[in-house]
Design a protein around this motif. Structure first.
Motif, short mmCIF file in Angstrom:
data_model
loop_
_atom_site.label_atom_id
_atom_site.label_comp_id
_atom_site.label_asym_id
_atom_site.label_seq_id
_atom_site.Cartn_x
_atom_site.Cartn_y
_atom_site.Cartn_z
N LYS A 65 6.38 19.67 -0.40
CA LYS A 65 6.68 18.38 -1.00
C LYS A 65 5.59 17.37 -0.68
O LYS A 65 5.04 17.38 0.42
CB LYS A 65 8.01 17.83 -0.47
CG LYS A 65 9.26 18.43 -1.04
CD LYS A 65 10.49 17.68 -0.51
CE LYS A 65 11.78 18.20 -1.12
NZ LYS A 65 12.96 17.44 -0.61
N ARG A 66 5.31 16.49 -1.67
CA ARG A 66 4.47 15.31 -1.44
C ARG A 66 5.40 14.11 -1.34
O ARG A 66 6.24 13.91 -2.21
CB ARG A 66 3.46 15.13 -2.57
CG ARG A 66 2.44 16.23 -2.67
CD ARG A 66 1.49 16.02 -3.84
NE ARG A 66 0.58 14.89 -3.61
CZ ARG A 66 0.60 13.76 -4.31
NH1 ARG A 66 1.50 13.57 -5.27
NH2 ARG A 66 -0.27 12.78 -4.05
N MET A 67 5.25 13.34 -0.27
CA MET A 67 6.20 12.26 -0.01
C MET A 67 5.45 10.96 0.26
O MET A 67 4.52 10.94 1.06
CB MET A 67 7.09 12.63 1.18
CG MET A 67 7.83 13.95 1.02
SD MET A 67 8.77 14.42 2.49
CE MET A 67 7.43 14.55 3.69
N PRO A 68 5.87 9.87 -0.40
CA PRO A 68 5.16 8.61 -0.22
C PRO A 68 5.70 7.76 0.91
O PRO A 68 6.88 7.86 1.29
CB PRO A 68 5.41 7.92 -1.57
CG PRO A 68 6.78 8.39 -1.96
CD PRO A 68 6.88 9.81 -1.46
N VAL A 69 4.83 6.92 1.44
CA VAL A 69 5.22 5.83 2.32
C VAL A 69 4.63 4.56 1.71
O VAL A 69 3.42 4.47 1.51
CB VAL A 69 4.66 6.01 3.76
CG1 VAL A 69 5.10 4.83 4.63
CG2 VAL A 69 5.12 7.32 4.36
N VAL A 70 5.49 3.62 1.36
CA VAL A 70 5.06 2.34 0.81
C VAL A 70 5.27 1.29 1.89
O VAL A 70 6.37 1.14 2.41
CB VAL A 70 5.86 1.97 -0.47
CG1 VAL A 70 5.33 0.66 -1.06
CG2 VAL A 70 5.77 3.10 -1.49
N THR A 84 0.84 -1.21 0.00
CA THR A 84 0.00 0.00 0.00
C THR A 84 0.88 1.25 0.00
O THR A 84 1.94 1.28 0.62
CB THR A 84 -0.91 0.02 1.24
OG1 THR A 84 -1.68 -1.19 1.28
CG2 THR A 84 -1.85 1.21 1.22
N THR A 85 0.42 2.28 -0.69
CA THR A 85 1.12 3.57 -0.71
C THR A 85 0.22 4.66 -0.16
O THR A 85 -0.95 4.77 -0.56
CB THR A 85 1.54 3.94 -2.15
OG1 THR A 85 2.41 2.93 -2.67
CG2 THR A 85 2.28 5.28 -2.16
N VAL A 86 0.74 5.46 0.75
CA VAL A 86 0.03 6.64 1.25
C VAL A 86 0.95 7.84 1.07
O VAL A 86 2.17 7.70 0.97
CB VAL A 86 -0.37 6.49 2.74
CG1 VAL A 86 -1.39 5.38 2.91
CG2 VAL A 86 0.84 6.24 3.62
N MET A 87 0.35 9.03 1.01
CA MET A 87 1.12 10.24 0.76
C MET A 87 1.02 11.20 1.94
O MET A 87 -0.05 11.36 2.55
CB MET A 87 0.61 10.94 -0.50
CG MET A 87 0.68 10.11 -1.77
SD MET A 87 2.36 9.65 -2.25
CE MET A 87 3.07 11.28 -2.57
N TYR A 88 2.14 11.81 2.25
CA TYR A 88 2.20 12.90 3.23
C TYR A 88 2.63 14.17 2.52
O TYR A 88 3.34 14.12 1.51
CB TYR A 88 3.19 12.58 4.35
CG TYR A 88 2.63 11.71 5.45
CD1 TYR A 88 2.29 12.26 6.69
CD2 TYR A 88 2.47 10.35 5.27
CE1 TYR A 88 1.80 11.46 7.71
CE2 TYR A 88 1.97 9.54 6.29
CZ TYR A 88 1.64 10.12 7.51
OH TYR A 88 1.15 9.32 8.52
#
Length: 204
Positions: A151-156, A101-105
């Motif tokens: 910035k938009r940064m992902p967490v996978v 799963t990927t979410v964005m901060y």
């Protein structure tokens, strides 16, 4: 026995207070700057919440069996220390154990200067820590933000199917720390609460 004139005594008192405030500010700056290195050293010793290594490789994640019979609620939280706007793009989502799963901060530098910052993750309940595997994360490295940059940064990530059955919800929380706060800014901030009663607010 001679005594100091009132004006000279006031100057001495003010000078003494200024020196004390400066020393306190330097101590605060040093402690704040040392937080992330201290955290990293503890992580390396204990193996918990390691910031510099992935929790699972991409290959391992892709080969993980997805448990479609279970659904885990993931709640996302964000906190900031310093001139940062920081938030997840969504507050919660449901995932299946073993599902990549990927979410964005989103993080924003709210000052007219470049800054260095580091994010530190934490989990609740604590027992879920070893089962929450981050494949990619902005917390692995320090982040450089230009003046007024966003910035938009992902967490996978993937939740290990071995997660205990009684855990239905996992909260992933990040705290972003500015690393290069000028010492002069700390002096001003140290005096602010006593003079104005202002308190620092954390972005949601």
């Amino acid at each position: 026995m001679s005594t100091q004139p009132p004006a000279q005594a006031d100057r001495s008192f003010n000078r003494s207070m200024l020196i004390k405030l400066f020393v306190v500010a330097l101590m605060m700056f040093g402690f704040g700057f040392a937080l992330v290195p201290m955290y990293r050293a503890i992580c390396q010793i204990t193996g918990i919440n390691n910031l510099v290594q992935r929790d699972a490789t991409v290959r391992e994640a892709k080969n993980t069996q997805v448990d479609m019979s279970r659904t885990i609620s993931i709640e996302l939280d964000a906190n900031a220390r310093g001139p940062l706007g920081f938030k997840p793009e969504q507050r919660s989502l449901d995932v299946h154990p073993g599902e990549v799963t990927t979410v964005m901060y989103e993080v924003s530098n709210e000052q007219a200067r470049s800054i260095q910052a580091q994010a530190i993750p934490s989990y609740a309940p604590k027992q879920a820590t070893e089962y929450f595997k981050k494949i990619e994360c902005f917390c692995f490295t320090q982040q450089t933000l230009k003046a007024n940059e966003t910035k938009r940064m992902p967490v996978v990530f993937v939740v290990d199917p071995k997660l205990p059955k009684d855990v239905k919800t996992i909260t992933l929380s990040y705290t972003f720390f500015e690393l290069n706060t000028p010492a002069t800014a700390k002096v001003g901030s140290a005096a602010l609460p006593a003079e104005t009663g202002a308190t620092a607010a954390n972005p949601a």
